[in-house]
Design a protein around this motif. Structure first.
Motif, PDB file in Angstrom:
ATOM      1  N   GLY A 730       0.689  -1.259   0.020  1.00  0.00           N
ATOM      2  CA  GLY A 730      -0.037  -0.162  -0.199  1.00  0.00           C
ATOM      3  C   GLY A 730       0.846   1.287   0.053  1.00  0.00           C
ATOM      4  O   GLY A 730       0.334   2.501  -0.050  1.00  0.00           O
ATOM      5  N   GLY A 731       2.002   1.162   0.119  1.00  0.00           N
ATOM      6  CA  GLY A 731       2.956   2.556   0.015  1.00  0.00           C
ATOM      7  C   GLY A 731       3.284   3.053   1.291  1.00  0.00           C
ATOM      8  O   GLY A 731       3.768   4.174   1.261  1.00  0.00           O
ATOM      9  N   GLY A 732       3.158   2.264   2.459  1.00  0.00           N
ATOM     10  CA  GLY A 732       3.422   2.658   3.812  1.00  0.00           C
ATOM     11  C   GLY A 732       2.103   3.409   4.613  1.00  0.00           C
ATOM     12  O   GLY A 732       1.136   3.204   4.115  1.00  0.00           O
ATOM     13  N   GLU A 733       2.498   3.941   5.429  1.00  0.00           N
ATOM     14  CA  GLU A 733       1.476   4.837   6.244  1.00  0.00           C
ATOM     15  C   GLU A 733       0.450   5.824   5.335  1.00  0.00           C
ATOM     16  O   GLU A 733       0.981   6.217   4.312  1.00  0.00           O
ATOM     17  CB  GLU A 733       1.988   5.944   7.213  1.00  0.00           C
ATOM     18  CG  GLU A 733       2.828   5.082   8.228  1.00  0.00           C
ATOM     19  CD  GLU A 733       1.957   4.603   9.404  1.00  0.00           C
ATOM     20  OE1 GLU A 733       0.627   4.833   9.487  1.00  0.00           O
ATOM     21  OE2 GLU A 733       2.316   3.086   9.962  1.00  0.00           O
ATOM     22  N   LEU A 755      -5.321  -3.320  15.982  1.00  0.00           N
ATOM     23  CA  LEU A 755      -5.925  -3.720  16.952  1.00  0.00           C
ATOM     24  C   LEU A 755      -5.579  -5.120  17.500  1.00  0.00           C
ATOM     25  O   LEU A 755      -5.366  -5.254  18.793  1.00  0.00           O
ATOM     26  CB  LEU A 755      -7.409  -3.580  16.903  1.00  0.00           C
ATOM     27  CG  LEU A 755      -8.260  -3.348  18.195  1.00  0.00           C
ATOM     28  CD1 LEU A 755      -7.820  -2.092  19.031  1.00  0.00           C
ATOM     29  CD2 LEU A 755      -9.568  -3.127  17.878  1.00  0.00           C
ATOM     30  N   LYS A 756      -5.230  -5.913  16.553  1.00  0.00           N
ATOM     31  CA  LYS A 756      -5.199  -7.410  16.888  1.00  0.00           C
ATOM     32  C   LYS A 756      -3.603  -7.253  17.602  1.00  0.00           C
ATOM     33  O   LYS A 756      -3.283  -8.093  18.289  1.00  0.00           O
ATOM     34  CB  LYS A 756      -4.957  -8.120  15.481  1.00  0.00           C
ATOM     35  CG  LYS A 756      -6.495  -8.655  15.358  1.00  0.00           C
ATOM     36  CD  LYS A 756      -6.860  -9.740  16.173  1.00  0.00           C
ATOM     37  CE  LYS A 756      -8.350 -10.249  15.801  1.00  0.00           C
ATOM     38  NZ  LYS A 756      -8.634 -11.458  16.695  1.00  0.00           N
ATOM     39  N   CYS A 757      -2.660  -6.507  16.745  1.00  0.00           N
ATOM     40  CA  CYS A 757      -1.467  -6.436  17.324  1.00  0.00           C
ATOM     41  C   CYS A 757      -1.066  -5.679  18.452  1.00  0.00           C
ATOM     42  O   CYS A 757      -0.060  -5.552  19.256  1.00  0.00           O
ATOM     43  CB  CYS A 757      -0.573  -5.864  16.250  1.00  0.00           C
ATOM     44  SG  CYS A 757      -0.502  -6.710  14.700  1.00  0.00           S
ATOM     45  N   GLY A 758      -2.195  -5.103  19.273  1.00  0.00           N
ATOM     46  CA  GLY A 758      -2.168  -4.428  20.505  1.00  0.00           C
ATOM     47  C   GLY A 758      -1.731  -3.039  20.273  1.00  0.00           C
ATOM     48  O   GLY A 758      -1.562  -2.187  21.499  1.00  0.00           O
ATOM     49  N   ASP A 759      -1.816  -2.358  19.213  1.00  0.00           N
ATOM     50  CA  ASP A 759      -1.463  -1.034  19.156  1.00  0.00           C
ATOM     51  C   ASP A 759      -2.704  -0.299  18.745  1.00  0.00           C
ATOM     52  O   ASP A 759      -3.168   0.128  18.014  1.00  0.00           O
ATOM     53  CB  ASP A 759      -0.718  -0.581  17.911  1.00  0.00           C
ATOM     54  CG  ASP A 759       0.101   0.964  17.923  1.00  0.00           C
ATOM     55  OD1 ASP A 759      -0.316   1.574  18.650  1.00  0.00           O
ATOM     56  OD2 ASP A 759       1.146   0.918  17.377  1.00  0.00           O
ATOM     57  N   THR A 760      -3.307   0.287  20.035  1.00  0.00           N
ATOM     58  CA  THR A 760      -4.602   1.015  19.925  1.00  0.00           C
ATOM     59  C   THR A 760      -4.513   2.308  19.434  1.00  0.00           C
ATOM     60  O   THR A 760      -5.362   2.657  18.661  1.00  0.00           O
ATOM     61  CB  THR A 760      -5.430   0.918  21.514  1.00  0.00           C
ATOM     62  OG1 THR A 760      -5.083  -0.662  21.864  1.00  0.00           O
ATOM     63  CG2 THR A 760      -6.630   1.353  21.183  1.00  0.00           C
ATOM     64  N   ALA A 761      -3.384   3.048  19.988  1.00  0.00           N
ATOM     65  CA  ALA A 761      -3.468   4.230  19.289  1.00  0.00           C
ATOM     66  C   ALA A 761      -3.224   4.321  17.757  1.00  0.00           C
ATOM     67  O   ALA A 761      -3.946   5.141  17.218  1.00  0.00           O
ATOM     68  CB  ALA A 761      -2.151   5.046  19.681  1.00  0.00           C
ATOM     69  N   ALA A 762      -2.288   3.370  17.305  1.00  0.00           N
ATOM     70  CA  ALA A 762      -2.328   3.447  15.860  1.00  0.00           C
ATOM     71  C   ALA A 762      -3.729   2.993  15.217  1.00  0.00           C
ATOM     72  O   ALA A 762      -4.134   3.556  14.001  1.00  0.00           O
ATOM     73  CB  ALA A 762      -1.416   2.438  15.095  1.00  0.00           C
ATOM     74  N   ALA A 763      -4.373   2.070  15.958  1.00  0.00           N
ATOM     75  CA  ALA A 763      -5.646   1.608  15.177  1.00  0.00           C
ATOM     76  C   ALA A 763      -6.806   2.527  15.226  1.00  0.00           C
ATOM     77  O   ALA A 763      -7.466   3.027  14.312  1.00  0.00           O
ATOM     78  CB  ALA A 763      -6.432   0.574  16.051  1.00  0.00           C
ATOM     79  N   ARG A 764      -6.883   3.456  16.338  1.00  0.00           N
ATOM     80  CA  ARG A 764      -7.619   4.843  16.288  1.00  0.00           C
ATOM     81  C   ARG A 764      -7.418   5.873  15.184  1.00  0.00           C
ATOM     82  O   ARG A 764      -8.089   6.463  14.428  1.00  0.00           O
ATOM     83  CB  ARG A 764      -7.693   5.706  17.653  1.00  0.00           C
ATOM     84  CG  ARG A 764      -8.112   4.802  18.709  1.00  0.00           C
ATOM     85  CD  ARG A 764      -8.160   5.858  20.008  1.00  0.00           C
ATOM     86  NE  ARG A 764      -8.251   4.667  21.115  1.00  0.00           N
ATOM     87  CZ  ARG A 764      -9.362   4.363  21.796  1.00  0.00           C
ATOM     88  NH1 ARG A 764     -10.622   4.659  20.859  1.00  0.00           N
ATOM     89  NH2 ARG A 764      -9.629   3.420  22.685  1.00  0.00           N
ATOM     90  N   HIS A 765      -5.969   5.989  15.166  1.00  0.00           N
ATOM     91  CA  HIS A 765      -5.464   6.819  13.887  1.00  0.00           C
ATOM     92  C   HIS A 765      -5.911   6.313  12.688  1.00  0.00           C
ATOM     93  O   HIS A 765      -6.451   7.298  11.754  1.00  0.00           O
ATOM     94  CB  HIS A 765      -3.993   7.071  14.132  1.00  0.00           C
ATOM     95  CG  HIS A 765      -3.221   7.568  12.722  1.00  0.00           C
ATOM     96  ND1 HIS A 765      -3.585   9.317  12.644  1.00  0.00           N
ATOM     97  CD2 HIS A 765      -2.703   7.277  11.494  1.00  0.00           C
ATOM     98  CE1 HIS A 765      -2.753   9.350  11.709  1.00  0.00           C
ATOM     99  NE2 HIS A 765      -2.496   8.378  10.989  1.00  0.00           N
TER     100      HIS A 765
END
Length: 944
Positions: A730-733, A755-765
């Motif tokens: 997908g080309g990154g972030e 979310l599965k990986c445990g990074d809730t902040a990234a998931a919200r973003h």
């Protein structure tokens, strides 16, 4: 080289188990001293004689003597077949008396016949009248003791009285009728493989034939004899039915029995057969009279004989006739006198010109006349190729190749060698013979100084087209840019059709390389120019422009443009649309991005003759990929897998590994739903193979496969691998390489992975990003994917009331879009929230609905997952626990408040601002339906 020897005695075609069982039953009855009559009937060449040989072998194995003879057509000897059976094979019978009674100098049968025997009469339809009468009498007479009378015959040529006797006794149950039917494609493949394993074919021939088994079966109509003739002729699907193959001498060697049948005709019937073979199937009696020179009266008599002998048969209304099989006509043509054939083809070509026949019909005769009337034949071949190229490109390429070979120097009779060569390039490309087309186009470009600007542009366009279809996008782009440099600036007004085509090819290459913005700009500029291109080319350019806008997410302009393009494309006849078959693929994909699934399916499944079979494998591949995706979304999982397999085969056939990778990704995505957990390892292996086949970031193929591979990995439990695929391809972030129209759903998928990986902040973003894109697009299905992931975040925060509402909205959007797999998956995922908010009955209803939808489309994994979730839910109704409605932070603050702490004290203890504490506290009030700390304490203490 490939030669097919004649099948020996007892060597049967496959799929004759039923017939052999009937013959075995006859022999078992004979062992118990019960005689019978066996009739083996059917089409010429269907295998009657081989079944008779099988009967003789069975009798010999059981120790029964066999008397066998073949009836001879035109014989003047009374009881010829009986005399030959006894005299030739047993040597004891001296003949038959006037009443048909057999006699022998000893007056009795040989001793070995006392315990039973078999009289086998082949080709009973050729019996002399006395033999036919005797056979009919034997059929009607009860069989005296252990004796089997067996006969083979063609019903169309059999004596009517004998036919009547056989029909009566079959109905009475005293005659066993065995009627072998045509072989199916599987049996044909088995037979071809038998020839291969017995060493009768070379490995290359065997591979080619086995690959074409279904088409070969269809051409031979399942008839073993015709199959042998076509195989001996070197059958090619692109030449059929005009030609049986490329090896005339081998065809005639294999067709000796059929030629004997033709040689037995009267001279006038033989001439009529040759004339009919020149005309092709079907033909009219009056045309045969014209071509043969026999005159109408003699022609009708000759055709009557051919009909009696079953060489030709009526072909529908209007008195037309056709050979009983096309290969019979080809044998009649190739075995006819050469001078007669040439004169007949010349007469036929002139006759069709007078009658106003199509150029393609005249060209079929012109190809036989090169060297006798070359200028006329060359012109007719060129006109015929132009007429037929969209329907039969391989035939058009053959005709143009013949014309080029016969055209001396730089051309005569107003014909340009370059024009013929470029026309052949197009035909070769349409027929899928890309390397030949590319090489010929380069040969034309080598003589660039003698070419017009239009011819140079056409030659470059052909090169771009072939390089693109071969997956060489960098080379195609370079050639296109070089060719566009030939155009003067400003552009000619109007723009030549050849330049318009070149721009279209350039745009396609840019799209496949992922340069949709550049392609959109080029196409938009060209679309504004006046051009000499035809309606089909202009429509194709408009569709390409609309596709680019759709892909880039410019939906305000794209949506109405796609609607207008659909009307234009629907109005194009198949023969016109076939000139630019990419149009349907582009339009279907644009509609797929716009979530117009029914329209996309209609356009992607529209059949143009040029896009099927061996022709245009690249177009068929694109359409199969789109249809596989639509099938998967619509819950047709088996169809999705089948189309993906076909697309993968097409991709490998044209050397497109990235397209094969997308096909494998589609197959894995369908398999992950339709198979159980035990198959996870195989599915993961398939996703890895797909990822290897697709070069990361390489244009349309990689980005199209990204979501499929990532979701499959996630469902298989590999969240880290899923994140890697999304970010790499997908080309990154932000997933900048993903199509904007699909970006919300893939960002939502990335959030679920985080979310599965445990990074809730990234998931919200990522969810916030997805919501921003989805709001701009306004596409219901994209909204549904984003809502579902937002619901997962609420579940993570234990905000089940908000989660349940979003799950319900998302599921309803999937249901409206007729996407049963996603609908069921959403309900299964949201069942726990439904249970927390509404209770077990509601959760059970969600799971019931999900299981029903999963069963409908064969999503076994979903059914199992629904059952697992159901087992984890409470078995008896109970009041939902209010505390479960709170997130961890809300629960923590509520408990401190219920303990008597003020907001500032809570803020100091938890290192939060008082405002944040109040915000969380107010949300807790709303969820628990309380309005004070006292009520809050009561609720919390009430639940322990």
């Amino acid at each position: 080289m490939f030669a097919v020897p004649t099948q020996g005695t007892g060597e049967l075609a496959p799929a004759r188990e039923t017939e052999i069982a009937q013959l075995t039953g006859t022999m078992e009855a004979l062992r118990h001293r019960r005689g019978s009559v066996v009739e083996i009937t059917g089409e010429p060449g269907i295998g009657k004689t081989h079944l008779a040989s099988a009967l003789a072998d069975l009798a010999a194995r059981h120790g029964f003597p066999v008397a066998r003879a073949r009836a001879v057509g035109g014989s003047t000897t009374r009881h010829q077949v009986f005399r030959d059976a006894w005299a030739a094979l047993l040597g004891w019978c001296h003949g038959a008396d006037d009443k048909g009674r057999l006699f022998h100098e000893g007056g009795v049968l040989p001793a070995e016949w006392a315990d039973g025997g078999v009289l086998l009469l082949d080709d009973a339809h050729l019996c002399d009248p006395a033999s036919a009468e005797l056979v009919a009498r034997l059929v009607r007479t009860p069989v005296p003791g252990p004796f089997v009378l067996a006969l083979t015959h063609r019903p169309r040529q059999t004596d009517p009285a004998l036919l009547e006797a056989l029909d009566e006794e079959v109905r009475a149950g005293t005659v066993t009728r065995i009627e072998p039917g045509p072989l199916d494609a599987e049996a044909v493949a088995t037979l071809l493989d038998t020839w291969r394993t017995s060493g009768r074919t070379g490995p290359d021939d065997a591979a080619r034939l086995l690959e074409m088994a279904p088409q070969l079966c269809n051409a031979a109509e399942g008839n073993p004899q015709y199959l042998r003739l076509l195989v001996a002729a070197g059958w090619q699907p692109d030449y059929w039915p005009d030609r049986p193959g490329t090896y005339t001498d081998r065809l005639l060697r294999e067709a000796r029995p059929l030629m004997a049948e033709l040689n037995a005709l009267t001279p006038e019937a033989a001439i009529a057969a040759a004339a009919g073979s020149v005309l092709g199937c079907p033909f009219r009696p009056e045309d045969v009279a014209e071509i043969s020179g026999l005159g109408l009266e003699h022609t009708l008599d000759a055709l009557a004989e051919l009909t009696r002998e079953d060489v030709v048969r009526p072909a529908g209304w209007g008195g037309r006739l056709s050979f009983r099989h096309r290969v019979v006509g080809h044998v009649a043509h190739e075995s006819a006198d050469l001078s007669f054939r040439l004169r007949a083809h010349l007469r036929a070509m002139d006759m069709l010109y007078i009658q106003g026949g199509q150029a393609s019909e005249r060209a079929r005769h012109a190809e036989h006349l090169l060297g006798t009337d070359s200028p006329t034949a060359l012109r007719v071949l060129s006109e015929g190729a132009e007429d037929i190229v969209s329907r039969a490109p391989a035939t058009a390429a053959r005709w143009l190749g013949l014309a080029l070979e016969a055209l001396p120097g730089h051309g005569r009779a107003g014909m340009s060698r370059a024009a013929l060569a470029l026309a052949r390039c197009r035909a070769l490309t349409a027929a899928g013979r890309l390397e030949e087309a590319r090489a010929l186009a380069h040969d034309v470009l080598a003589s660039r100084s003698s070419l017009t600007l239009e011819q140079q542009l056409t030659a470059h366009a052909v090169c771009v087209d072939t390089e693109r279809l071969l997956g060489r996008y960098e080379e195609a782009e370079a050639i296109a840019e070089t060719a566009l440099g030939l155009l003067p600036r400003p552009w000619p007004d109007p723009l030549p059709a050849e330049a318009f085509e070149l721009f279209f090819e350039y745009g396609l290459v840019l799209v496949l390389r992922g340069g949709h913005e550049q392609a959109g700009a080029v196409v938009s500029e060209v679309s504004q120019a006046r051009t000499e291109a035809d309606d089909a080319a202009r429509t194709a350019m408009r569709v390409l422009a609309a596709f680019c806008d759709t892909y880039l997410g410019h939906l305000d302009e794209a949506a109405p443009d796609v609607t207008r393009c659909a009307r234009l494309v629907d109005a194009l006849p198949d023969s016109v649309a076939g000139h630019t078959p990419e149009t349907l693929t582009l339009l279907g994909c644009a509609e797929l991005y716009l979530e117009r699934y029914a329209d996309a399916f209609r356009h992607l499944s529209r059949k143009l003759g040029v896009t099927m079979g061996a022709s245009q494998k690249h177009i068929a591949m694109h359409k199969l990929l789109g249809l596989s995706m639509l099938d998967q979304w619509a819950g047709r999982l088996e169809d999705a897998q089948r189309r993906a397999l076909e697309a993968e085969a097409q991709a490998r056939a044209i050397g497109a590994p990235d397209a094969a990778g997308l096909a494998m990704a589609l197959r894995a995505s369908a398999l992950v739903w339709s198979h159980e957990r035990q198959s996870i390892g195989d599915i993961v292996d398939l996703t890895e193979a797909a990822a290897r086949a697709i070069t990361a970031g390489r244009g349309w193929w990689a980005t199209s496969a990204t979501g499929l591979l990532a979701q499959t990995r996630l469902i298989c439990g590999d969240s880290i691998g899923s994140r890697r695929i999304l970010l790499d391809c997908g080309g990154g972030e932000g997933l900048p390489l993903v199509p904007p129209t699909l970006r919300p759903s893939l960002l939502a998928l990335l959030a679920a992975v985080e979310l599965k990986c445990g990074d809730t902040a990234a998931a919200r973003h990522h969810v916030r990003e997805a919501e921003t894109y989805a709001q701009k697009l306004g596409l219901p299905v994209q909204d549904a994917y984003v809502r579902r992931t937002r619901a997962l975040l609420h579940v993570n925060d234990r905000e089940h009331d908000a989660a349940a509402k979003l799950f319900e909205l998302s599921a309803e959007d999937f249901r409206r879009a007729r996407m049963p797999v996603e609908y069921a998956w959403t309900l299964v995922t949201g069942a726990r929230s439904a249970n927390a908010v509404h209770g077990p009955a509601s959760a059970a209803a969600w799971l019931d609905t999900a299981e029903a939808a999963a069963r409908t489309c064969g999503a076994v994994r979903l059914e199992k997952e629904a059952a697992r979730v159901r087992a984890e839910l409470p078995r008896s109704p109970q009041v939902p626990r209010p505390i479960n409605l709170l997130s961890d932070r809300e629960r923590e603050i509520a408990e401190l408040a219920a303990a008597g702490l003020r907001s500032r004290q809570i803020a100091e203890r938890l290192f939060l601002s008082p405002r944040t504490v109040e915000s969380h506290l107010n949300r807790a009030y709303r969820k628990l339906h309380v309005s004070s700390r006292v009520a809050l304490a009561h609720v919390l203490h009430g639940i322990g």
